[in-house]
Design an enzyme around this catalytic site. Structure first.
Site, PDB file in Angstrom:
ATOM      1  N   ASP A  85       1.424  -6.029   9.427  1.00  0.00           N
ATOM      2  CA  ASP A  85       0.431  -5.024   9.259  1.00  0.00           C
ATOM      3  C   ASP A  85      -0.610  -6.048   9.245  1.00  0.00           C
ATOM      4  OD1 ASP A  85      -1.340  -2.838   8.782  1.00  0.00           O
ATOM      5  OD2 ASP A  85      -0.081  -2.053   7.035  1.00  0.00           O
ATOM      6  N   LYS A 124     -11.408  -3.825   8.421  1.00  0.00           N
ATOM      7  CA  LYS A 124     -12.279  -4.699   7.281  1.00  0.00           C
ATOM      8  C   LYS A 124     -12.827  -5.793   8.243  1.00  0.00           C
ATOM      9  CE  LYS A 124      -9.061  -2.182   5.181  1.00  0.00           C
ATOM     10  NZ  LYS A 124      -9.087  -1.107   4.117  1.00  0.00           N
ATOM     11  N   TRP A 183       0.553  -1.215  -0.211  1.00  0.00           N
ATOM     12  CA  TRP A 183      -0.108   0.139  -0.241  1.00  0.00           C
ATOM     13  C   TRP A 183       1.007   1.294  -0.100  1.00  0.00           C
ATOM     14  CZ3 TRP A 183      -4.530  -1.549  -1.216  1.00  0.00           C
ATOM     15  CH2 TRP A 183      -4.941  -2.662  -0.732  1.00  0.00           C
ATOM     16  N   ALA A 207      -4.562  -6.597   8.896  1.00  0.00           N
ATOM     17  CA  ALA A 207      -6.203  -5.891   8.692  1.00  0.00           C
ATOM     18  C   ALA A 207      -7.285  -6.880   8.081  1.00  0.00           C
ATOM     19  CB  ALA A 207      -6.020  -4.482   7.821  1.00  0.00           C
TER      20      ALA A 207
HETATM   21  N1  PMP Z   1      -2.263  -0.390   6.898  1.00  0.00           N
HETATM   22  C1  PMP Z   1      -2.139   0.326   5.756  1.00  0.00           C
HETATM   23  C2  PMP Z   1      -0.752   0.811   5.002  1.00  0.00           C
HETATM   24  C3  PMP Z   1      -3.246   0.956   5.163  1.00  0.00           C
HETATM   25  O1  PMP Z   1      -3.174   1.715   3.992  1.00  0.00           O
HETATM   26  C4  PMP Z   1      -4.468   0.726   5.544  1.00  0.00           C
HETATM   27  C5  PMP Z   1      -5.779   1.315   4.986  1.00  0.00           C
HETATM   28  N2  PMP Z   1      -6.139   0.603   3.906  1.00  0.00           N
HETATM   29  C6  PMP Z   1      -4.389  -0.121   6.964  1.00  0.00           C
HETATM   30  C7  PMP Z   1      -3.404  -0.690   7.437  1.00  0.00           C
HETATM   31  C8  PMP Z   1      -5.746  -0.418   7.657  1.00  0.00           C
HETATM   32  O2  PMP Z   1      -7.074   0.586   7.359  1.00  0.00           O
HETATM   33  P1  PMP Z   1      -7.435   1.391   8.412  1.00  0.00           P
HETATM   34  O3  PMP Z   1      -6.339   2.549   8.753  1.00  0.00           O
HETATM   35  O4  PMP Z   1      -8.771   1.797   7.887  1.00  0.00           O
HETATM   36  O5  PMP Z   1      -7.558   0.581   9.701  1.00  0.00           O
END
Ligand code: PMP
Length: 392
Positions: free
Chosen positions: A206, A241, A125, A208
């Site tokens: 990371d 998520k 990301w 999610a």
């Molecule tokens: N890690 C990264 C690098 C992200 O860009 C995101 C957003 N998609 C997340 C984790 C998790 O999402 P959020 O900040 O909405 O909890």
């Protein structure tokens, strides 16, 4: 004061979301945005979330501040989910979603080891790069996907990671978090942890998408292994998520270390400077769901249904593309997991799909499988086949 500034773009995903909204075509298809959607395009609230919110509404008697690190019951409930049981040597801080957990952990790295290199998988990301750069940390890519074959390049991954130094931080994607959909198998997971252990590097995992490949507990497998074999581990957890709590901003930064107490004091200072108190509502909802057997069952069932739908979407698209192209290039879609896949397309073809066919995906060819429904799949497959045939 502001005449020296030039306009900045946010990351390409957000720009794409706006372009999709502005497109007047009725039959446009959104494969860009990274949220779960039902085949009818909605992102409903989980039943367990509604029930937990109702319970909170009835029983909560104050909205007074909680604490700079958030609620310790939230830390424990998520730690039990991630590690099986909350480890002794754990520091934890609630954050503003998973993104802010990544930021706090990188900020902590800067405090502890300002000269550490942050290793980031080549496909990731955009925010991983942006956060490391914004904090003034030096960052270095490591290999992940073989783009032409759409499969993980395991030799290249291990070759690149063999260069990590003691004290460096290596960003790893927990299950389904890599935007390619290509997750390491258990052998590669163990091999990566081995390299880190040998070289004295620290993983920043990371996480999610627990529950998108298998049960949430099974999806925490790599995290549990890292916790078992490495002296120091950083974990950024997001509830966006897995619990569908996107806008509530549910996140947690965990650090496993023999110096957990000192680390926790630094996390409190970092939170204090950024937002003082993390959001509480979503964190409390997650805690209720994880601690109540009925709510937890309902949550895992709904996650199971999302998982099943995504698996069907993968099979459907792979099958349609096999028929269109008479090639098994896209069969990898069915080996991969979660919401995302990275197709072997360049920017020109991605722009063609958007402009001519109204099919929106991120510029590097990343798609969200949630947008591949029974209704949209035939159009997506035939448009993809058209641009693939023109590959030359
Ligand atoms: N890690 C990264 C690098 C992200 O860009 C995101 C957003 N998609 C997340 C984790 C998790 O999402 P959020 O900040 O909405 O909890």
């Amino acid at each position: 004061m502001f005449e020296t500034l030039t306009a900045r773009t946010t990351d390409s995903i957000l720009t794409l979301m706006q372009a999709f909204r502005d497109d007047p075509r009725d039959d446009k298809i959104d494969l860009g945005v990274g949220i779960w959607r039902e085949p009818d395009g909605t992102t409903p609230v989980f039943k367990a979330v509604k029930a937990a919110e109702q319970h909170l509404w009835r029983t909560q008697e104050t909205k007074a501040y909680v604490g700079m690190l958030g609620d310790s019951a939230f830390h424990t409930a998520v730690a039990q989910l991630l590690f099986g049981q909350a480890p002794q040597r754990m520091a934890a801080a609630a954050t503003v979603g998973g993104t802010s957990a990544v930021r706090q952990l990188l900020a902590l790295t800067r405090v502890a080891r300002p000269d550490a290199t942050i290793w980031i998988p080549r496909q990731t990301w955009p925010n991983h790069w942006a956060l490391a750069q914004d904090l003034g940390l030096s960052a270095q890519p490591y290999a992940w996907l073989d783009r032409a074959a759409c499969v993980l390049d395991r030799d290249a991954v291990l070759r690149d990671l063999s260069g990590v130094q003691a004290g460096d931080v290596v960003i790893l994607h927990a299950c389904c978090h890599n935007p390619t959909g290509a997750d390491p198998d258990p052998d590669l997971q163990a091999a990566i942890l081995n390299v880190l252990q040998r070289n004295g590097a620290v993983p920043l995992i990371d996480a999610a998408y627990l529950g998108f490949a298998d049960t949430p507990e099974a999806d925490a497998g790599w995290i549990r292994q890292a916790a078992a074999c490495l002296p120091e581990v950083l974990i950024a957890f997001s509830g966006s998520k897995s619990f569908g709590l996107y806008r509530e901003r549910v996140g947690l930064a965990f650090v496993l270390s023999d110096h957990a107490g000192v680390v926790q004091s630094h996390l409190a200072v970092l939170n204090r400077m950024d937002f003082t108190f993390p959001p509480d509502h979503g964190a409390r909802v997650v805690t209720e769901i994880l601690n109540d057997a009925d709510l937890r069952r309902s949550w895992t069932e709904e996650l199971g249904s999302i998982r099943g739908t995504l698996r069907t979407s993968r099979q459907r698209l792979a099958q349609a593309l096999r028929a269109e192209l008479q090639s098994d290039l896209f069969d990898v879609l069915t080996d991969q997991v979660g919401m995302f896949a990275l197709l072997p397309l360049d920017e020109t073809r991605v722009a063609h799909l958007r402009e001519v066919h109204g099919i929106y995906m991120v510029g590097d060819g990343r798609i969200n499988l949630a947008g591949v429904t029974e209704e949209t799949c035939p159009r997506i497959a035939s448009a993809l086949a058209e641009v693939m045939r023109g590959r030359g």
